[in-house]
Design an enzyme around this catalytic site. Structure first.
Site, PDB file in Angstrom:
ATOM      1  N   ARG A 226       0.986  -1.224  -0.267  1.00 61.34           N
ATOM      2  CA  ARG A 226       0.122   0.199   0.312  1.00 61.34           C
ATOM      3  C   ARG A 226       0.756   1.516  -0.400  1.00 61.34           C
ATOM      4  O   ARG A 226       0.629   2.850   0.248  1.00 61.34           O
ATOM      5  CB  ARG A 226      -0.794   0.108   1.298  1.00 61.34           C
TER       6      ARG A 226
ATOM      7  N   GLU B 139      -6.798 -12.132  15.475  1.00 62.83           N
ATOM      8  CA  GLU B 139      -6.664 -11.757  14.601  1.00 62.83           C
ATOM      9  C   GLU B 139      -7.822 -11.419  14.304  1.00 62.83           C
ATOM     10  O   GLU B 139      -8.907 -12.186  14.799  1.00 62.83           O
ATOM     11  CB  GLU B 139      -5.889 -11.601  13.524  1.00 62.83           C
TER      12      GLU B 139
ATOM     13  N   ASN C  93      26.824  40.355  10.315  1.00 64.58           N
ATOM     14  CA  ASN C  93      25.517  41.100   9.288  1.00 64.58           C
ATOM     15  C   ASN C  93      25.356  40.782   8.032  1.00 64.58           C
ATOM     16  O   ASN C  93      26.415  41.086   7.234  1.00 64.58           O
ATOM     17  CB  ASN C  93      24.775  42.530   9.741  1.00 64.58           C
TER      18      ASN C  93
END
Length: 420
Positions: free
Chosen positions: A16, A154, A343
């Site tokens: 899946r 299950e 900076n």
């Protein structure tokens, strides 16, 4: 404490997931699902677990080389069959064997330790880690008779009244080694899938008078496995929430935790504020009193000092920024070492890749970097230097120099050339 070994189940294809990649190698916040499990096992004291591989076996073995003992399940015939494949690898081992699916990364170390402790204190032959879920659909149900654990059913094989049971099996077990393999020899594929279920060992051992217990220590989310991309996203969200909550408890502000992503193992100092839409990868250290974001990406190998600002649309990769460095907008800093109080102007780029190799940019203290400066690494800028807007800097800029232009040259040199 008696010896413990672990078996990690990682043979499933994960149909899946719709992927060529083995399911357990899909990543959450920079770590594979399998790595999450192996890391927790390592913290619990299991150094080299047995890993059952199957689909994508070569990829999984390459990824885990040296960390596990791989065992091949060439044909997937159920969880019981998978564990049977480990008999030879575990031959001669006397102790407890922990069994854990490799696609289930949310079990906490504290939960695991509590589970192991309860198993040993109660002198169990087999224990199951269970959880209580409001919606138990798709999970094996814990069966109890007069309160005593006696089996697992299950979903496909459950009767209607059993489907209403909310205590479920997480898929994590702890067996005494002799009980594990003796009971595995007796299981049969008498179920809807015609597989050999590990869960059938519980009823077998209970019927033999063995001590079996189910401990509901796991929160519902901890039993979440990954079988689809939806599951993967859910797991990622939960892991992210845990990381952010831990940082919040340590004094970090997240303006919008739901819109911030922090990988496990990141270190952030107190009084730092993280704004929305930031992604902070594993292997990052951020100091105290920093401001990060919004829309910032801090990548692996980066160390930020105290009082640093990494602002909007700034990416920092494998770099070290000193205290009070400011990079407030639209910059890429890769393989850079930047000194205190520098900076970085908007649009700054460290061009660190020449097509073959990565190179380092070194910028000193209190440097003023003009907007749209490009540093073509390897490059070095000494303390107190300045670059003009749009400068393309190569080589070295000396202490206190001001460089401008393409390629960038010191202003004095430019004046001298014009006078000629």
């Amino acid at each position: 404490m008696s010896a413990m070994q672990a078996v990690v189940l990682a043979a499933g294809k994960g149909t899946r997931m719709r992927s060529e990649k083995p399911k357990v190698l899909h990543e959450v916040l920079g770590r594979t699902l399998l790595d999450c499990v192996l890391d927790t096992l390592s913290q619990a004291g299991v150094r080299k677990p047995v890993l059952v591989v199957g689909a994508g076996a070569d990829q999984v073995k390459r990824h885990t080389a040296g960390r596990v003992t791989p065992v091949l399940q060439s044909v997937q015939r159920g969880t019981g069959h998978a564990v049977m494949m480990t008999r030879k690898a575990l031959a001669g081992f006397k102790g407890d064997i922990l069994i854990w699916p490799g696609d289930m990364p949310l079990v906490k170390l504290e939960t695991l330790k509590s589970f192991i402790r309860a198993h040993r204190e109660n002198k169990c032959d087999v224990s199951v880690l269970s959880s209580v879920r409001e919606d138990p659909k798709s999970y094996g149900r814990i069966l109890r008779a007069n309160g005593a654990f006696c089996g697992i059913r299950e979903e496909l094989d459950a009767a209607e009244h059993e489907k209403n049971i909310k205590e479920v099996n997480t898929g994590v077990y702890l067996f005494k080694s002799d009980k594990l393999f003796s009971s595995l020899a007796l299981i049969k594929p008498e179920n809807q899938k015609n597989e050999l279920y590990l869960t059938d060992t519980i009823e077998i051992l209970d019927g033999q008078g063995a001590k079996v217990e189910a401990f509901p220590f796991a929160a519902a989310e901890e039993g979440q496995g990954v079988n689809s991309r939806v599951d993967l996203a859910m797991v990622m969200e939960k892991l992210n929430q845990r990381e952010i909550a831990a940082h919040q408890a340590a004094g970090v502000t997240f303006v919008s935790p739901e819109q911030t992503f922090v990988a496990p193992g990141v270190k952030i100092g107190p009084d730092t504020t993280v704004y929305p839409w930031c992604y902070i990868e594993k292997g990052v250290t951020i100091g105290s009193g920093c401001e990060i974001g919004p829309f910032a990406k801090i990548r692996k190998g980066t160390v930020l000092g105290n009082g640093v600002t990494v602002g909007s649309f700034v990416e920092v990769n494998r770099s070290k920024l000193g205290n009070k460095v400011q990079a407030k907008h639209l910059a890429y800093l890769g393989d850079a070492i930047i000194g205190d109080e520098t900076n970085i102007g908007a649009g700054t780029i460290t061009a660190n890749y020449d097509g073959r190799n990565k190179h380092v940019t070194r910028i000193g203290k209190k440097v003023l970097v003009g907007s749209d400066t490009v540093f073509v690494a390897p490059v070095s800028v000494d303390d107190f230097a300045k670059t003009g807007a749009g400068a393309v800097v190569r080589g070295r800029v000396k202490k206190g120099e001001v460089v401008v232009g393409v390629p960038a040259r010191p202003i004095k040199s430019l004046k001298a050339s014009k006078s000629k």
